[in-house]
Motif scaffolding. Structure first.
Motif, PDB file in Angstrom:
ATOM      1  N   GLU A 187       0.853  -1.198   0.000  1.00 22.54           N
ATOM      2  CA  GLU A 187       0.000   0.000   0.000  1.00 22.54           C
ATOM      3  C   GLU A 187       0.884   1.243   0.000  1.00 22.54           C
ATOM      4  O   GLU A 187       1.910   1.264   0.681  1.00 22.54           O
ATOM      5  CB  GLU A 187      -0.892  -0.023   1.254  1.00 22.54           C
ATOM      6  CG  GLU A 187      -1.993   0.998   1.238  1.00 22.54           C
ATOM      7  CD  GLU A 187      -2.945   0.872   2.439  1.00 22.54           C
ATOM      8  OE1 GLU A 187      -2.451   0.624   3.556  1.00 22.54           O
ATOM      9  OE2 GLU A 187      -4.158   1.035   2.231  1.00 22.54           O
ATOM     10  N   PRO A 188       0.510   2.275  -0.743  1.00 22.74           N
ATOM     11  CA  PRO A 188       1.327   3.502  -0.703  1.00 22.74           C
ATOM     12  C   PRO A 188       1.217   4.188   0.664  1.00 22.74           C
ATOM     13  O   PRO A 188       0.128   4.236   1.245  1.00 22.74           O
ATOM     14  CB  PRO A 188       0.679   4.397  -1.782  1.00 22.74           C
ATOM     15  CG  PRO A 188      -0.230   3.507  -2.574  1.00 22.74           C
ATOM     16  CD  PRO A 188      -0.623   2.385  -1.664  1.00 22.74           C
ATOM     17  N   PHE A 189       2.327   4.719   1.174  1.00 20.82           N
ATOM     18  CA  PHE A 189       2.253   5.567   2.375  1.00 20.82           C
ATOM     19  C   PHE A 189       1.221   6.679   2.171  1.00 20.82           C
ATOM     20  O   PHE A 189       0.535   7.081   3.102  1.00 20.82           O
ATOM     21  CB  PHE A 189       3.621   6.208   2.649  1.00 20.82           C
ATOM     22  CG  PHE A 189       4.530   5.356   3.495  1.00 20.82           C
ATOM     23  CD1 PHE A 189       4.354   5.287   4.874  1.00 20.82           C
ATOM     24  CD2 PHE A 189       5.568   4.634   2.921  1.00 20.82           C
ATOM     25  CE1 PHE A 189       5.195   4.505   5.667  1.00 20.82           C
ATOM     26  CE2 PHE A 189       6.408   3.850   3.694  1.00 20.82           C
ATOM     27  CZ  PHE A 189       6.221   3.782   5.070  1.00 20.82           C
ATOM     28  N   ALA A 190       1.097   7.142   0.918  1.00 22.24           N
ATOM     29  CA  ALA A 190       0.235   8.288   0.640  1.00 22.24           C
ATOM     30  C   ALA A 190      -1.257   7.941   0.656  1.00 22.24           C
ATOM     31  O   ALA A 190      -2.095   8.829   0.494  1.00 22.24           O
ATOM     32  CB  ALA A 190       0.611   8.888  -0.724  1.00 22.24           C
ATOM     33  N   ALA A 191      -1.582   6.646   0.823  1.00 17.83           N
ATOM     34  CA  ALA A 191      -3.000   6.251   0.928  1.00 17.83           C
ATOM     35  C   ALA A 191      -3.047   4.990   1.776  1.00 17.83           C
ATOM     36  O   ALA A 191      -3.486   3.938   1.342  1.00 17.83           O
ATOM     37  CB  ALA A 191      -3.602   6.000  -0.450  1.00 17.83           C
ATOM     38  N   ASP A 192      -2.583   5.119   3.023  1.00 17.24           N
ATOM     39  CA  ASP A 192      -2.352   3.930   3.854  1.00 17.24           C
ATOM     40  C   ASP A 192      -3.525   3.616   4.781  1.00 17.24           C
ATOM     41  O   ASP A 192      -3.339   3.164   5.910  1.00 17.24           O
ATOM     42  CB  ASP A 192      -1.050   4.098   4.645  1.00 17.24           C
ATOM     43  CG  ASP A 192      -1.131   5.208   5.678  1.00 17.24           C
ATOM     44  OD1 ASP A 192      -2.092   6.015   5.607  1.00 17.24           O
ATOM     45  OD2 ASP A 192      -0.245   5.275   6.551  1.00 17.24           O
ATOM     46  N   ASP A 193      -4.726   3.842   4.274  1.00 15.70           N
ATOM     47  CA  ASP A 193      -5.921   3.612   5.088  1.00 15.70           C
ATOM     48  C   ASP A 193      -6.045   2.154   5.552  1.00 15.70           C
ATOM     49  O   ASP A 193      -6.457   1.888   6.681  1.00 15.70           O
ATOM     50  CB  ASP A 193      -7.178   3.992   4.297  1.00 15.70           C
ATOM     51  CG  ASP A 193      -7.277   3.231   2.991  1.00 15.70           C
ATOM     52  OD1 ASP A 193      -6.503   3.548   2.073  1.00 15.70           O
ATOM     53  OD2 ASP A 193      -8.098   2.294   2.896  1.00 15.70           O
ATOM     54  N   ALA A 194      -5.660   1.208   4.703  1.00 13.42           N
ATOM     55  CA  ALA A 194      -5.818  -0.204   5.094  1.00 13.42           C
ATOM     56  C   ALA A 194      -4.828  -0.564   6.197  1.00 13.42           C
ATOM     57  O   ALA A 194      -5.170  -1.272   7.148  1.00 13.42           O
ATOM     58  CB  ALA A 194      -5.618  -1.110   3.876  1.00 13.42           C
ATOM     59  N   TYR A 195      -3.606  -0.064   6.078  1.00  8.37           N
ATOM     60  CA  TYR A 195      -2.614  -0.287   7.137  1.00  8.37           C
ATOM     61  C   TYR A 195      -3.148   0.235   8.472  1.00  8.37           C
ATOM     62  O   TYR A 195      -3.112  -0.466   9.488  1.00  8.37           O
ATOM     63  CB  TYR A 195      -1.311   0.426   6.760  1.00  8.37           C
ATOM     64  CG  TYR A 195      -0.228   0.341   7.804  1.00  8.37           C
ATOM     65  CD1 TYR A 195       0.646  -0.738   7.840  1.00  8.37           C
ATOM     66  CD2 TYR A 195      -0.082   1.341   8.773  1.00  8.37           C
ATOM     67  CE1 TYR A 195       1.635  -0.820   8.804  1.00  8.37           C
ATOM     68  CE2 TYR A 195       0.903   1.274   9.735  1.00  8.37           C
ATOM     69  CZ  TYR A 195       1.764   0.191   9.755  1.00  8.37           C
ATOM     70  OH  TYR A 195       2.736   0.104  10.705  1.00  8.37           O
ATOM     71  N   ARG A 196      -3.671   1.462   8.453  1.00 11.37           N
ATOM     72  CA  ARG A 196      -4.183   2.058   9.686  1.00 11.37           C
ATOM     73  C   ARG A 196      -5.456   1.354  10.165  1.00 11.37           C
ATOM     74  O   ARG A 196      -5.697   1.234  11.365  1.00 11.37           O
ATOM     75  CB  ARG A 196      -4.421   3.558   9.479  1.00 11.37           C
ATOM     76  CG  ARG A 196      -3.095   4.350   9.394  1.00 11.37           C
ATOM     77  CD  ARG A 196      -3.306   5.848   9.210  1.00 11.37           C
ATOM     78  NE  ARG A 196      -3.707   6.196   7.858  1.00 11.37           N
ATOM     79  CZ  ARG A 196      -4.926   6.585   7.506  1.00 11.37           C
ATOM     80  NH1 ARG A 196      -5.877   6.709   8.411  1.00 11.37           N
ATOM     81  NH2 ARG A 196      -5.200   6.874   6.249  1.00 11.37           N
ATOM     82  N   SER A 197      -6.237   0.869   9.221  1.00  7.62           N
ATOM     83  CA  SER A 197      -7.465   0.143   9.607  1.00  7.62           C
ATOM     84  C   SER A 197      -7.123  -1.137  10.358  1.00  7.62           C
ATOM     85  O   SER A 197      -7.777  -1.484  11.356  1.00  7.62           O
ATOM     86  CB  SER A 197      -8.293  -0.197   8.357  1.00  7.62           C
ATOM     87  OG  SER A 197      -8.674   0.973   7.673  1.00  7.62           O
ATOM     88  N   LEU A 198      -6.086  -1.841   9.889  1.00  8.26           N
ATOM     89  CA  LEU A 198      -5.683  -3.066  10.586  1.00  8.26           C
ATOM     90  C   LEU A 198      -5.152  -2.736  11.981  1.00  8.26           C
ATOM     91  O   LEU A 198      -5.327  -3.501  12.917  1.00  8.26           O
ATOM     92  CB  LEU A 198      -4.628  -3.826   9.782  1.00  8.26           C
ATOM     93  CG  LEU A 198      -5.139  -4.621   8.577  1.00  8.26           C
ATOM     94  CD1 LEU A 198      -4.033  -5.464   7.966  1.00  8.26           C
ATOM     95  CD2 LEU A 198      -6.322  -5.530   8.973  1.00  8.26           C
ATOM     96  N   GLN A 199      -4.507  -1.588  12.116  1.00  9.55           N
ATOM     97  CA  GLN A 199      -3.983  -1.191  13.433  1.00  9.55           C
ATOM     98  C   GLN A 199      -5.105  -0.816  14.392  1.00  9.55           C
ATOM     99  O   GLN A 199      -5.096  -1.218  15.553  1.00  9.55           O
ATOM    100  CB  GLN A 199      -3.050   0.015  13.253  1.00  9.55           C
ATOM    101  CG  GLN A 199      -1.832  -0.284  12.395  1.00  9.55           C
ATOM    102  CD  GLN A 199      -0.555  -0.029  13.129  1.00  9.55           C
ATOM    103  OE1 GLN A 199      -0.375   1.044  13.711  1.00  9.55           O
ATOM    104  NE2 GLN A 199       0.350  -0.989  13.146  1.00  9.55           N
ATOM    105  N   SER A 200      -6.067  -0.028  13.892  1.00  7.58           N
ATOM    106  CA  SER A 200      -7.101   0.498  14.791  1.00  7.58           C
ATOM    107  C   SER A 200      -8.264  -0.476  14.969  1.00  7.58           C
ATOM    108  O   SER A 200      -9.056  -0.332  15.906  1.00  7.58           O
ATOM    109  CB  SER A 200      -7.629   1.823  14.233  1.00  7.58           C
ATOM    110  OG  SER A 200      -8.405   1.594  13.064  1.00  7.58           O
ATOM    111  N   GLY A 201      -8.412  -1.405  14.038  1.00  8.05           N
ATOM    112  CA  GLY A 201      -9.532  -2.333  14.125  1.00  8.05           C
ATOM    113  C   GLY A 201     -10.823  -1.774  13.559  1.00  8.05           C
ATOM    114  O   GLY A 201     -11.893  -2.370  13.698  1.00  8.05           O
ATOM    115  N   GLN A 202     -10.752  -0.603  12.937  1.00  8.48           N
ATOM    116  CA  GLN A 202     -11.952  -0.063  12.266  1.00  8.48           C
ATOM    117  C   GLN A 202     -11.543   0.561  10.941  1.00  8.48           C
ATOM    118  O   GLN A 202     -10.366   0.878  10.741  1.00  8.48           O
ATOM    119  CB  GLN A 202     -12.640   0.975  13.148  1.00  8.48           C
ATOM    120  CG  GLN A 202     -11.737   2.168  13.473  1.00  8.48           C
ATOM    121  CD  GLN A 202     -12.364   3.082  14.521  1.00  8.48           C
ATOM    122  OE1 GLN A 202     -13.089   2.616  15.398  1.00  8.48           O
ATOM    123  NE2 GLN A 202     -12.072   4.364  14.432  1.00  8.48           N
TER     124      GLN A 202
END
Lengths: 311, 311
Positions: free
Chosen positions: A201-216
């Protein structure tokens, strides 16, 4: 979700899609320090894996739904994919596209017989426009990535990869709206031999990375990446699948995307779009982790604007 | 020349080369008004058909010649091809390259273990340099295109094409130094069913077209074409073959080369070099002549400088 759902999907769509080739390169193996198998969805019909999911979604329609047609919103590959899929079985397709979408993409949709509905270029406007088409025509809405039939269809690329190379230790896939990596993760779970799925995933659109971290499900404030197919966010149908079955997501810089794209063009002699290169970029960024492994890499598509290349 | 010479060549080089794929495209068929079969030598080892002829030439060496090595002059694909071919069988390769040759090409030759001898960038200087290497080392000189073993090796691409599609009415090939089209014409003569061979050549380097008209080998005053692989002229070994077996040569404008190259990149999703696009450009220029026919098109190679594209 069961193994049988994927097998039924594969049987259903096979007459309508290409079994795409799997390419290898001694030089890219040497660079990665691993044995790579590139699944070339750039050679898929209309130039991207999206054809698989779109085809499965239209084939899942009831006879009554088929008479009323399908609708989606997309400025990218799914617009063409759904139109071509619908055309294949004589179903009408309504495509909501931003008014500033490139003429060449509008022409491609019209060339496959799709009807374009223009909307303002923001998520709310396009969803409203699609809802209006649903109401007025009775057309069935098919989301580009957050739809179970679409996800299952996208998973058939990894199924083919694992049929030819059952002992892959990893499959790398780009992460955009979550349809491709969701389907890939299901395929690896049911058909792999302890095969792990890694997202790029691009750092510039890392929503999935953050979603896995936050759980939402997280969104992107802005999405300034040349991997334009990966700007979208996950959905409530694919996110649980991704949480359960994806091993991890590796983020990459824009320069790494360009470098990986150039390597693929120069060494495999094939055209892939920037989004496709993100999977290889992720692998190369962390290659010490995967040294000596057999690894599938999904090259998602090959629709690029040759007048606007990053190198 | 006999059928058996080509069959022996094919048997000899097969373990060392790729059997390259043959691609088709409904859309390109529609544009051409014919049924096209693209032989993708861009996927050949080192990225071009030249590997075939180079491999055949080194395998034809006597044991004594092998101990002394081979020498050629080339700034292009044949430099890499001969080096890699020689490396495959443990033979030393001396490559005369112009001192202003791109660093990336010198690096590729060195990467395959070749020894570079720099010369001034004109035909006389490079031939003198190659002759010096011959004298000093005893290495055997192999010409990039005017060598019978090289010509036979290049013909194996068309043999493979005709094995898969025996009823091709035409094969289109680019014309440079005459090795590829010479071998292609022999293959079509011996293995085709009345299959005619047509050459594509840039107007800006139309020596072969003029040679067929005048009946003697003509040269180019200047060669200002982006199809840099086609700037060379015919030789005394391939010219008689071309006169006897090539049906005609069609010349194309630079804009037609660029347009054909773009079509191949966009529709087949593969990287080909400008020289490769000349064959398709020739077909499209005269497409009314070939309407409805089954036509092979040889895509000669895929080594391009991505930083210097014509579109």
């Amino acid at each position: 979700m069961q193994k049988e759902d994927l097998l039924a999907t594969q049987a259903r769509i096979t007459p309508y899609i290409h079994r795409t080739p799997i390419l290898t390169s001694r030089l890219l193996n040497a660079i990665a320090g691993a044995e790579l198998f590139f699944k070339c969805e750039n050679f898929q019909r209309m130039g991207a894996f999206k054809m698989r999911g779109a085809m499965n979604a239209v084939l899942a329609l009831s006879e009554e739904q088929k008479t009323r047609g399908v609708v989606t919103h997309s400025s990218g590959n799914f617009a063409q994919a759904l139109t071509l899929a619908a055309q294949n079985i004589g179903v009408k397709a309504y495509i909501v596209m931003p008014e500033n979408a490139p003429q060449v993409k509008k022409d491609a949709v019209r060339g496959y017989g799709g009807q374009i509905i223009e909307s303002a270029s923001n998520p709310i406007a396009r969803e409203e426009a699609a809802a209006r088409v649903e109401q007025e025509t009775g057309a069935y809405f098919i989301h580009p990535s957050n739809d179970l039939d679409v996800i299952l269809g996208q998973g058939t690329a990894a199924m083919e990869l694992l049929e030819d190379h059952p002992d892959l230790a990893y499959i790398f896939s780009p992460v955009g709206g979550g349809g491709l990596i969701g389907g890939t993760a299901l395929a690896a779970h049911f058909f792999g031999q302890n095969c792990k799925v890694i997202g790029g995933e691009p750092f510039a659109a890392d929503d999935a990375y953050r979603s896995l971290q936050s759980g939402q499900i997280e969104s992107n404030d802005n999405t300034n990446t040349l991997a334009d197919g990966l700007r979208t966010q996950l959905g409530d149908i694919n996110f649980p699948i991704i949480r359960q079955y994806v091993d991890q997501i590796i983020r990459v810089e824009e320069t790494e995307i360009t470098a990986a794209m150039k390597l693929i063009w120069e060494r495999l002699k094939i055209i892939v779009e920037p989004s496709s290169a993100v999977a290889l970029a992720a692998l190369l960024r962390e290659k010490e982790m995967y040294s000596g492994q057999k690894i599938g890499v999904i090259l998602s598509g090959g629709n690029v604007d040759l007048g606007n290349l990053p190198f």
